[in-house]
Write an enzyme that holds these catalytic residues in place. Structure first.
Site, PDB file in Angstrom:
ATOM      1  N   GLY A   8       1.373  27.091  26.864  1.00 36.18           N
ATOM      2  CA  GLY A   8       0.695  25.897  27.397  1.00 36.18           C
ATOM      3  C   GLY A   8       0.407  26.084  28.877  1.00 36.18           C
ATOM      4  O   GLY A   8       0.453  25.149  29.675  1.00 36.18           O
ATOM      5  N   LEU A  10      -2.110  26.610  30.746  1.00 32.40           N
ATOM      6  CA  LEU A  10      -3.249  26.056  31.486  1.00 32.40           C
ATOM      7  C   LEU A  10      -3.114  24.549  31.708  1.00 32.40           C
ATOM      8  O   LEU A  10      -4.031  23.891  32.183  1.00 32.40           O
ATOM      9  CB  LEU A  10      -4.566  26.366  30.753  1.00 32.40           C
ATOM     10  CG  LEU A  10      -4.836  27.862  30.545  1.00 32.40           C
ATOM     11  CD1 LEU A  10      -6.190  28.074  29.883  1.00 32.40           C
ATOM     12  CD2 LEU A  10      -4.779  28.627  31.872  1.00 32.40           C
ATOM     13  N   GLY A  11      -1.957  24.002  31.380  1.00 37.16           N
ATOM     14  CA  GLY A  11      -1.717  22.574  31.600  1.00 37.16           C
ATOM     15  C   GLY A  11      -1.240  22.299  33.022  1.00 37.16           C
ATOM     16  O   GLY A  11      -1.180  23.193  33.873  1.00 37.16           O
ATOM     17  N   GLN A  12      -0.889  21.042  33.257  1.00 37.03           N
ATOM     18  CA  GLN A  12      -0.524  20.585  34.607  1.00 37.03           C
ATOM     19  C   GLN A  12       0.645  21.381  35.179  1.00 37.03           C
ATOM     20  O   GLN A  12       0.613  21.798  36.338  1.00 37.03           O
ATOM     21  CB  GLN A  12      -0.168  19.095  34.536  1.00 37.03           C
ATOM     22  CG  GLN A  12       0.134  18.481  35.891  1.00 37.03           C
ATOM     23  CD  GLN A  12       0.753  17.094  35.789  1.00 37.03           C
ATOM     24  OE1 GLN A  12       1.314  16.729  34.746  1.00 37.03           O
ATOM     25  NE2 GLN A  12       0.663  16.330  36.858  1.00 37.03           N
ATOM     26  N   LEU A  13       1.687  21.583  34.374  1.00 33.84           N
ATOM     27  CA  LEU A  13       2.857  22.313  34.875  1.00 33.84           C
ATOM     28  C   LEU A  13       2.609  23.818  34.883  1.00 33.84           C
ATOM     29  O   LEU A  13       2.981  24.517  35.825  1.00 33.84           O
ATOM     30  CB  LEU A  13       4.070  22.026  33.983  1.00 33.84           C
ATOM     31  CG  LEU A  13       4.748  20.669  34.149  1.00 33.84           C
ATOM     32  CD1 LEU A  13       5.704  20.427  32.993  1.00 33.84           C
ATOM     33  CD2 LEU A  13       5.504  20.582  35.467  1.00 33.84           C
ATOM     34  N   ASP A  32      -2.332  30.272  26.204  1.00 38.32           N
ATOM     35  CA  ASP A  32      -2.827  28.926  25.930  1.00 38.32           C
ATOM     36  C   ASP A  32      -3.810  29.042  24.763  1.00 38.32           C
ATOM     37  O   ASP A  32      -4.231  30.153  24.415  1.00 38.32           O
ATOM     38  CB  ASP A  32      -3.526  28.344  27.169  1.00 38.32           C
ATOM     39  CG  ASP A  32      -3.489  26.807  27.167  1.00 38.32           C
ATOM     40  OD1 ASP A  32      -2.839  26.224  28.045  1.00 38.32           O
ATOM     41  OD2 ASP A  32      -4.107  26.191  26.257  1.00 38.32           O
ATOM     42  N   ASP A  48      -2.058  30.731  20.029  1.00 39.12           N
ATOM     43  CA  ASP A  48      -1.580  29.431  19.575  1.00 39.12           C
ATOM     44  C   ASP A  48      -0.098  29.586  19.218  1.00 39.12           C
ATOM     45  O   ASP A  48       0.257  30.423  18.379  1.00 39.12           O
ATOM     46  CB  ASP A  48      -2.393  29.034  18.329  1.00 39.12           C
ATOM     47  CG  ASP A  48      -2.039  27.645  17.834  1.00 39.12           C
ATOM     48  OD1 ASP A  48      -0.991  27.106  18.251  1.00 39.12           O
ATOM     49  OD2 ASP A  48      -2.815  27.111  17.016  1.00 39.12           O
ATOM     50  N   TYR A 138       5.859  11.129  20.838  1.00 41.36           N
ATOM     51  CA  TYR A 138       6.173  12.101  21.898  1.00 41.36           C
ATOM     52  C   TYR A 138       7.666  12.004  22.256  1.00 41.36           C
ATOM     53  O   TYR A 138       8.372  13.020  22.315  1.00 41.36           O
ATOM     54  CB  TYR A 138       5.292  11.786  23.105  1.00 41.36           C
ATOM     55  CG  TYR A 138       5.558  12.591  24.352  1.00 41.36           C
ATOM     56  CD1 TYR A 138       5.381  13.967  24.374  1.00 41.36           C
ATOM     57  CD2 TYR A 138       5.937  11.955  25.533  1.00 41.36           C
ATOM     58  CE1 TYR A 138       5.597  14.697  25.539  1.00 41.36           C
ATOM     59  CE2 TYR A 138       6.146  12.674  26.702  1.00 41.36           C
ATOM     60  CZ  TYR A 138       5.975  14.035  26.693  1.00 41.36           C
ATOM     61  OH  TYR A 138       6.184  14.753  27.843  1.00 41.36           O
ATOM     62  N   ILE A 168       4.455  13.329  36.662  1.00 39.75           N
ATOM     63  CA  ILE A 168       4.334  14.389  37.670  1.00 39.75           C
ATOM     64  C   ILE A 168       3.010  14.211  38.414  1.00 39.75           C
ATOM     65  O   ILE A 168       1.956  14.109  37.792  1.00 39.75           O
ATOM     66  CB  ILE A 168       4.353  15.784  37.002  1.00 39.75           C
ATOM     67  CG1 ILE A 168       5.577  15.952  36.103  1.00 39.75           C
ATOM     68  CG2 ILE A 168       4.287  16.883  38.059  1.00 39.75           C
ATOM     69  CD1 ILE A 168       6.884  16.047  36.797  1.00 39.75           C
TER      70      ILE A 168
HETATM   71  N1  SER Z   1       3.947  12.177  31.909  1.00 35.89           N
HETATM   72  C1  SER Z   1       4.367  12.034  30.552  1.00 35.89           C
HETATM   73  C2  SER Z   1       3.534  11.050  29.832  1.00 35.89           C
HETATM   74  O1  SER Z   1       3.073  10.136  30.470  1.00 35.89           O
HETATM   75  C3  SER Z   1       5.807  11.626  30.494  1.00 35.89           C
HETATM   76  O2  SER Z   1       6.595  12.704  30.245  1.00 35.89           O
HETATM   77  O3  SER Z   1       3.370  11.165  28.661  1.00 35.89           O
END
Ligand code: SER
Length: 304
Positions: A8, A10-13, A32, A48, A138, A168
């Site tokens: 993952g 290419l995501g925010q983290l 990714d 994947d 989630y 974040i």
């Molecule tokens: N930033 C996340 C969300 O809003 C929380 O872990 O889903």
């Protein structure tokens, strides 16, 4: 020497971890399901994580010994299709575990979330171990991952380390489909001099953290001797808490003339089941966590 796989990526983290590890010349393989827009400063393979065979081949090919498993469908997007969300969040987790066991990889970082809590978790100031009845798919998948981390630690000696991240804040790299995303959207609207319609009500208090703290915390947690860690599920971690209307005031006090409307949608209900403040004393005690970016420092960075 660490040879790190980031899923993952290419995501925010992920993009921020790549930047961080570049400074230390650590070997990183980023994966990714899509290709990057720009060339990354590390190896990249399109893959994947649900395809276990391909990931296993990559782990062998690049002699990976540490995994940062960041793949997830976040809270708000997850509610649009809970079945896909469970499949991606849990089966990717299970694949990483199986690959780690098969390839003798012990060190894994896997982010959990404030979504693991629920309305009976003492939301005004959530302790490390309250009752947890998450209300999103989630949150349910993150809590399941936490329980599995403890189980696999006992069963296979896997050392999965984890933080319950709050929202974040990063402006270079964007999140996708979370409930805390409003804060980044509002900050970017201010920077771009556009108006903003907030999807949460004015008074919704949620915990947040600046991206540099989020990355530093993970790297620090990963570097601590296991025997110092008393928790094998996931650690509470805290930056600062804020409501949309307090953020609006802060933005305006910095001279931005932004018009904000409030139009809560389905994400309001999610936010109502999340913490306002977090007790992160276990992180402070066990591995020396300390937050460098409070609200002021975060906004200074964002508007610098
Ligand atoms: N930033 C996340 C969300 O809003 C929380 O872990 O889903």
């Amino acid at each position: 020497m660490d040879r790190i796989l980031i899923t993952g990526a290419l995501g925010q983290l992920g993009l921020e971890f790549i930047k961080y590890f570049k400074k230390s010349d650590t070997f990183v393989l980023a994966t990714d399901i899509r290709n990057p827009h720009e060339k990354l400063s590390c190896e990249f393979e399109k893959a994947d994580v649900l395809n276990k065979e391909r990931l296993d081949l990559l782990v062998k090919k690049y002699e990976i010994n540490t995994i940062y498993h960041l793949v997830a469908i976040l809270s708000a997007n997850g509610e649009k299709n809970p079945f896909i969300s469970w499949n991606v969040n849990m089966n990717s987790f299970q694949n990483i575990v199986e690959i780690s066991v098969d390839n003798n990889i012990k060190n894994i970082f896997w982010p959990s979330s404030i979504a693991v809590f629920g309305t009976d978790s003492n939301l005004d100031f959530v302790p490390q171990n309250p009752s947890m009845n998450p209300e999103t798919i989630y949150g349910v998948s993150k809590l399941a991952g936490e329980k599995l981390s403890s189980y696999y630690s006992r069963k296979f000696g896997l050392d999965i380390r984890s933080l319950r991240y709050p929202g974040i804040i990063s402006t270079d790299t964007l999140p996708g489909g979370g409930t805390t995303d409003y804060i980044i959207e509002m900050l970017n609207a201010a920077k771009n001099k556009s108006d903003y319609t907030c999807f949460l009500s004015k008074e919704t208090r949620l915990p947040m953290m600046y991206i540099d703290d989020a990355i530093d915390a993970a790297v620090k947690l990963m570097s601590v001797e296991r025997k110092k860690l008393t928790i094998s599920s996931s650690y509470n971690i805290s930056g600062f808490s804020i409501t949309p209307s307090e953020l609006e005031d802060q933005i305006k006090s910095r001279g931005f003339n932004i018009k904000i409307n409030y139009k809560p949608d389905f994400r309001q209900e999610i936010a109502n089941s999340w913490p306002k403040e977090i007790d992160d004393s276990s992180s402070i005690k066990d591995w020396g966590w300390s937050c460098n970016f409070g609200l002021k420092e975060t906004l200074d960075k964002v508007f610098s």
